[in-house]
Every structure is written in C-alpha cells, then in structure tokens.
Motif scaffolding. Structure first.
Motif, PDB file in Angstrom:
ATOM      1  N   VAL A 180       3.825  -2.910 -59.070  1.00 15.70           N
ATOM      2  CA  VAL A 180       3.111  -2.327 -60.484  1.00 15.70           C
ATOM      3  C   VAL A 180       1.402  -3.168 -60.194  1.00 15.70           C
ATOM      4  O   VAL A 180       1.350  -4.152 -59.873  1.00 15.70           O
ATOM      5  CB  VAL A 180       4.004  -3.639 -61.357  1.00 15.70           C
ATOM      6  CG1 VAL A 180       2.757  -3.156 -62.818  1.00 15.70           C
ATOM      7  CG2 VAL A 180       5.080  -2.861 -61.341  1.00 15.70           C
ATOM      8  N   LEU A 181       0.578  -2.327 -60.618  1.00 16.74           N
ATOM      9  CA  LEU A 181      -1.020  -2.374 -60.787  1.00 16.74           C
ATOM     10  C   LEU A 181      -1.253  -2.154 -62.305  1.00 16.74           C
ATOM     11  O   LEU A 181      -1.469  -2.060 -62.970  1.00 16.74           O
ATOM     12  CB  LEU A 181      -1.253  -1.900 -60.512  1.00 16.74           C
ATOM     13  CG  LEU A 181      -2.924  -1.578 -60.710  1.00 16.74           C
ATOM     14  CD1 LEU A 181      -3.903  -3.011 -59.126  1.00 16.74           C
ATOM     15  CD2 LEU A 181      -3.823  -0.295 -60.005  1.00 16.74           C
ATOM     16  N   VAL A 182      -1.664  -4.545 -62.371  1.00 20.87           N
ATOM     17  CA  VAL A 182      -2.229  -4.623 -63.813  1.00 20.87           C
ATOM     18  C   VAL A 182      -3.447  -4.545 -63.642  1.00 20.87           C
ATOM     19  O   VAL A 182      -4.494  -4.642 -63.190  1.00 20.87           O
ATOM     20  CB  VAL A 182      -2.278  -6.082 -63.970  1.00 20.87           C
ATOM     21  CG1 VAL A 182      -2.296  -6.451 -65.358  1.00 20.87           C
ATOM     22  CG2 VAL A 182      -0.126  -6.188 -63.761  1.00 20.87           C
ATOM     23  N   VAL A 183      -3.940  -3.533 -65.072  1.00 20.40           N
ATOM     24  CA  VAL A 183      -5.320  -3.093 -65.562  1.00 20.40           C
ATOM     25  C   VAL A 183      -5.761  -3.563 -66.765  1.00 20.40           C
ATOM     26  O   VAL A 183      -5.022  -3.174 -67.553  1.00 20.40           O
ATOM     27  CB  VAL A 183      -5.221  -1.845 -64.832  1.00 20.40           C
ATOM     28  CG1 VAL A 183      -6.862  -1.430 -64.786  1.00 20.40           C
ATOM     29  CG2 VAL A 183      -5.076  -0.462 -63.892  1.00 20.40           C
ATOM     30  N   ASP A 184      -6.836  -4.695 -66.398  1.00 19.01           N
ATOM     31  CA  ASP A 184      -6.975  -5.501 -68.103  1.00 19.01           C
ATOM     32  C   ASP A 184      -8.426  -5.859 -67.769  1.00 19.01           C
ATOM     33  O   ASP A 184      -7.780  -7.003 -67.043  1.00 19.01           O
ATOM     34  CB  ASP A 184      -5.720  -6.065 -68.812  1.00 19.01           C
ATOM     35  CG  ASP A 184      -6.014  -6.045 -70.256  1.00 19.01           C
ATOM     36  OD1 ASP A 184      -7.466  -6.863 -70.312  1.00 19.01           O
ATOM     37  OD2 ASP A 184      -5.280  -5.740 -71.065  1.00 19.01           O
ATOM     38  N   ASP A 185      -9.237  -6.171 -68.655  1.00 19.11           N
ATOM     39  CA  ASP A 185     -10.887  -6.432 -67.957  1.00 19.11           C
ATOM     40  C   ASP A 185     -11.072  -7.765 -68.159  1.00 19.11           C
ATOM     41  O   ASP A 185     -11.067  -9.292 -68.257  1.00 19.11           O
ATOM     42  CB  ASP A 185     -11.471  -5.969 -68.659  1.00 19.11           C
ATOM     43  CG  ASP A 185     -11.192  -5.874 -70.281  1.00 19.11           C
ATOM     44  OD1 ASP A 185     -10.041  -5.671 -70.903  1.00 19.11           O
ATOM     45  OD2 ASP A 185     -12.826  -6.067 -70.966  1.00 19.11           O
ATOM     46  N   ASP A 186      -9.570  -8.274 -69.547  1.00 23.77           N
ATOM     47  CA  ASP A 186      -8.773  -9.763 -70.011  1.00 23.77           C
ATOM     48  C   ASP A 186      -8.080 -10.448 -69.005  1.00 23.77           C
ATOM     49  O   ASP A 186      -6.814 -11.033 -69.564  1.00 23.77           O
ATOM     50  CB  ASP A 186      -8.674  -9.630 -71.858  1.00 23.77           C
ATOM     51  CG  ASP A 186      -8.176 -11.021 -72.545  1.00 23.77           C
ATOM     52  OD1 ASP A 186      -8.042 -12.367 -70.865  1.00 23.77           O
ATOM     53  OD2 ASP A 186      -8.714 -11.703 -73.179  1.00 23.77           O
TER      54      ASP A 186
ATOM     55  N   LEU B 218      -5.535   1.861 -56.163  1.00 23.72           N
ATOM     56  CA  LEU B 218      -4.775   3.334 -56.480  1.00 23.72           C
ATOM     57  C   LEU B 218      -5.098   3.937 -54.892  1.00 23.72           C
ATOM     58  O   LEU B 218      -4.118   5.267 -54.257  1.00 23.72           O
ATOM     59  CB  LEU B 218      -4.823   4.233 -56.801  1.00 23.72           C
ATOM     60  CG  LEU B 218      -4.481   4.192 -58.550  1.00 23.72           C
ATOM     61  CD1 LEU B 218      -5.551   4.470 -60.038  1.00 23.72           C
ATOM     62  CD2 LEU B 218      -3.115   4.185 -59.001  1.00 23.72           C
ATOM     63  N   ALA B 219      -6.137   4.352 -54.413  1.00 22.03           N
ATOM     64  CA  ALA B 219      -6.847   4.935 -52.613  1.00 22.03           C
ATOM     65  C   ALA B 219      -6.157   4.237 -51.736  1.00 22.03           C
ATOM     66  O   ALA B 219      -5.294   4.958 -51.267  1.00 22.03           O
ATOM     67  CB  ALA B 219      -7.935   5.347 -52.726  1.00 22.03           C
TER      68      ALA B 219
ATOM     69  N   PHE C 155       2.425   3.065 -67.701  1.00 20.65           N
ATOM     70  CA  PHE C 155       2.728   2.533 -69.387  1.00 20.65           C
ATOM     71  C   PHE C 155       0.915   1.683 -70.170  1.00 20.65           C
ATOM     72  O   PHE C 155      -0.071   1.852 -69.482  1.00 20.65           O
ATOM     73  CB  PHE C 155       3.096   0.980 -69.215  1.00 20.65           C
ATOM     74  CG  PHE C 155       4.354   0.971 -69.357  1.00 20.65           C
ATOM     75  CD1 PHE C 155       5.268   2.261 -68.643  1.00 20.65           C
ATOM     76  CD2 PHE C 155       5.642  -0.312 -68.876  1.00 20.65           C
ATOM     77  CE1 PHE C 155       6.727   2.164 -68.382  1.00 20.65           C
ATOM     78  CE2 PHE C 155       6.905   0.502 -68.771  1.00 20.65           C
ATOM     79  CZ  PHE C 155       6.782   1.020 -68.965  1.00 20.65           C
ATOM     80  N   VAL C 156       0.400   2.113 -71.272  1.00 17.29           N
ATOM     81  CA  VAL C 156      -0.463   1.864 -71.330  1.00 17.29           C
ATOM     82  C   VAL C 156      -0.044   0.692 -72.765  1.00 17.29           C
ATOM     83  O   VAL C 156       0.511   1.102 -73.439  1.00 17.29           O
ATOM     84  CB  VAL C 156      -1.481   3.006 -72.686  1.00 17.29           C
ATOM     85  CG1 VAL C 156      -2.368   2.081 -73.510  1.00 17.29           C
ATOM     86  CG2 VAL C 156      -1.491   4.040 -72.136  1.00 17.29           C
ATOM     87  N   LEU C 157      -1.387  -0.531 -72.451  1.00 19.88           N
ATOM     88  CA  LEU C 157      -1.082  -1.930 -72.870  1.00 19.88           C
ATOM     89  C   LEU C 157      -2.317  -2.079 -73.702  1.00 19.88           C
ATOM     90  O   LEU C 157      -3.679  -2.207 -73.010  1.00 19.88           O
ATOM     91  CB  LEU C 157      -0.458  -2.829 -72.374  1.00 19.88           C
ATOM     92  CG  LEU C 157       0.596  -2.830 -70.738  1.00 19.88           C
ATOM     93  CD1 LEU C 157       0.934  -3.860 -70.305  1.00 19.88           C
ATOM     94  CD2 LEU C 157       1.640  -2.136 -72.032  1.00 19.88           C
ATOM     95  N   SER C 158      -2.216  -1.720 -74.761  1.00 22.17           N
ATOM     96  CA  SER C 158      -3.654  -2.328 -75.420  1.00 22.17           C
ATOM     97  C   SER C 158      -3.580  -2.197 -77.274  1.00 22.17           C
ATOM     98  O   SER C 158      -1.965  -1.822 -77.507  1.00 22.17           O
ATOM     99  CB  SER C 158      -4.582  -0.440 -75.563  1.00 22.17           C
ATOM    100  OG  SER C 158      -5.791   0.074 -76.103  1.00 22.17           O
TER     101      SER C 158
ATOM    102  N   LEU D   2       3.791   2.191 -60.459  1.00 18.53           N
ATOM    103  CA  LEU D   2       3.675   2.180 -61.903  1.00 18.53           C
ATOM    104  C   LEU D   2       2.497   1.128 -62.598  1.00 18.53           C
ATOM    105  O   LEU D   2       1.774   0.378 -61.269  1.00 18.53           O
ATOM    106  CB  LEU D   2       4.827   1.021 -62.475  1.00 18.53           C
ATOM    107  CG  LEU D   2       4.833   0.889 -64.206  1.00 18.53           C
ATOM    108  CD1 LEU D   2       4.739   2.243 -64.957  1.00 18.53           C
ATOM    109  CD2 LEU D   2       6.226   0.558 -64.678  1.00 18.53           C
ATOM    110  N   VAL D   3       1.476   1.334 -62.927  1.00 20.77           N
ATOM    111  CA  VAL D   3       0.419   1.690 -63.296  1.00 20.77           C
ATOM    112  C   VAL D   3       0.735   0.850 -64.903  1.00 20.77           C
ATOM    113  O   VAL D   3       0.890   1.101 -65.749  1.00 20.77           O
ATOM    114  CB  VAL D   3      -1.209   1.960 -63.394  1.00 20.77           C
ATOM    115  CG1 VAL D   3      -2.092   1.691 -64.255  1.00 20.77           C
ATOM    116  CG2 VAL D   3      -1.249   2.546 -62.275  1.00 20.77           C
TER     117      VAL D   3
END
Length: 230
Positions: A16-22, A55-56, A86-89, A62-63
């Motif tokens: 799983v890749l977690v993408v969040d600027d906080d 990603l590359a 998933f979108v977490l926003s 899962l992202v």
C-alpha cells in the motif's frame, strides 16, 4: 503499537502506498494499514511527484490518496496510474466524489473517519483481490462475488430470497469448508458466513465436524447434509 487484525491466509501481503501531504495524517493512515493482516505499507509520500516516482519504481497493489496535494490532484494521480485506489479526503463536493468514482476508486472515505471504517474497506478489498487474483478466466459468479466483496452485501436476508444463505451453501460444493474459506469464496464477512452456516446447521441443511489442528483449538468444518434438498 497497534494490535494487528489477523486472518488465516497463505497469500502475500498487499503493498500500500499512502499519499497525503499532512505527515501526521499519513502516519495515522499507515498505522491503520499496518495493523490489518494481509497488508503492508510500501511507502508514505506527500506529493504527486513522489507518488509517481514510487509508482514507476515499485507499483503498489493499492494507493490511498488525498485529493488536494501541493503539486497536483490525487484523483488525477489515481486516474493516470491504473492502480487500485481509495480516496481519503475532506473534500465533500458532489462533483469531486463523482470525479473520483469515474477515475475508478474502490472507496471514498471522508476525513475524519474512524479507524474501523478504513479497516472494513481494506478487508473488503483484500477479499476482492483474492477473488480476482486468479490467473484463469473468471466466471460470472466469480465476478459477482468480487463486486459483492468490495461494495458490501449488508442487506438483511429475507424469507423470499435467502440470497446470502444460497451463496454460502453454494460455496460448500460437495466437500467440507470452514467459515473462513466460505467467506473468502463468497465475499461476505467471516462473521456473516459463520452465522449463515450455523443457521443452516440448525435446520439440518449442513453438517458440522470439528477438526483439531496443531494449536489444539478445534475448527468447525461444514458440509452439505446428504439427501437434503435445497
């Protein structure tokens, strides 16, 4: 340390890749993922550029992406990645939600959400991936099970339909299966499979046998009762 939610599995952990600027939020999400059996946090990043590099280099399974990132849009990141996501926003505009769904996300969670909300979606996704992970062409019933696993089938069973019991009974086939195996095959939760199997056993539709493993804890195995119609 967070207690790990465990299930019996011989499958590899999904990355799983977690993408969040906080950073704090990303850490919380990563902690939840790390606590669910069947998943492993590959990386946490805070920008679209970092996510694309990851990603590359190592495409995850899962992202988990926020929408608003310092250098771009998380939905467009997902759309261009062809990776399950998933979108977490905190974004709740209808147009944003529609855009995420058309990008192909499997879940949309509005911040702040409970730990259990994400755990439940991860559990569904794990069952979805196990059903769709076959190297063979999928049958319609398998596709239906995969969709039910991901999007949930929480409707109550009615006397007219008994759809969940039909599904559970069909998963038994001609052999013996545990509630965990039935859950994986049907896409319902283990608790639901256990309840339906117990109800079927109470009516004599299925039989129950105990199997003792090396741990000494018995496992219930279920099979269709001989000569009982359905």
């Amino acid at each position: 340390m967070t207690a790990r939610t465990t299930t019996t599995s011989t499958h590899r952990d999904l990355q799983v890749l977690v993408v969040d600027d906080d950073f704090r939020v990303a850490s919380i999400h990563a902690d939840i993922v790390a606590g669910v059996d069947g998943f492993e946090v590959q990386a946490t990043v805070g920008t679209c550029a970092e996510a694309r590099a990851e990603l590359a280099t190592r495409p995850p399974d899962l992202v988990l992406a926020d929408v608003y990132l310092p250098d771009g849009d998380g939905i467009e990141l997902v759309r261009g990645s062809s990776t399950d996501a998933f979108v977490l926003s905190a974004a709740v505009e209808a147009a944003t939600v529609r855009r995420a769904l058309t990008a192909g996300v499997h879940a949309y969670l509005v911040k702040p959400f409970t730990r259990q909300s994400l755990v439940e979606r991860l559990d569904r996704f794990l069952r979805f991936r196990r059903i769709t992970g076959t190297p063979h062409p999928m049958k319609q019933e398998e596709i239906d099970r995969a969709l039910a696993a991901m999007h949930g089938t929480s409707q109550p069973v009615t006397a007219a339909g008994n759809s969940t019991e039909d599904l559970v009974l069909g998963a038994l086939g001609t052999g013996e299966r545990s509630a965990t195996e039935v859950a994986e095959l049907t896409g319902v939760s283990r608790a639901t499979a256990q309840r339906r199997l117990s109800a079927l056993a109470g009516r004599g539709v299925v039989t129950v046998r105990l199997r003792y493993g090396s741990s000494g804890r018995p496992e219930h195995l279920y099979a269709r009762s001989t000569g009982v119609g359905w």
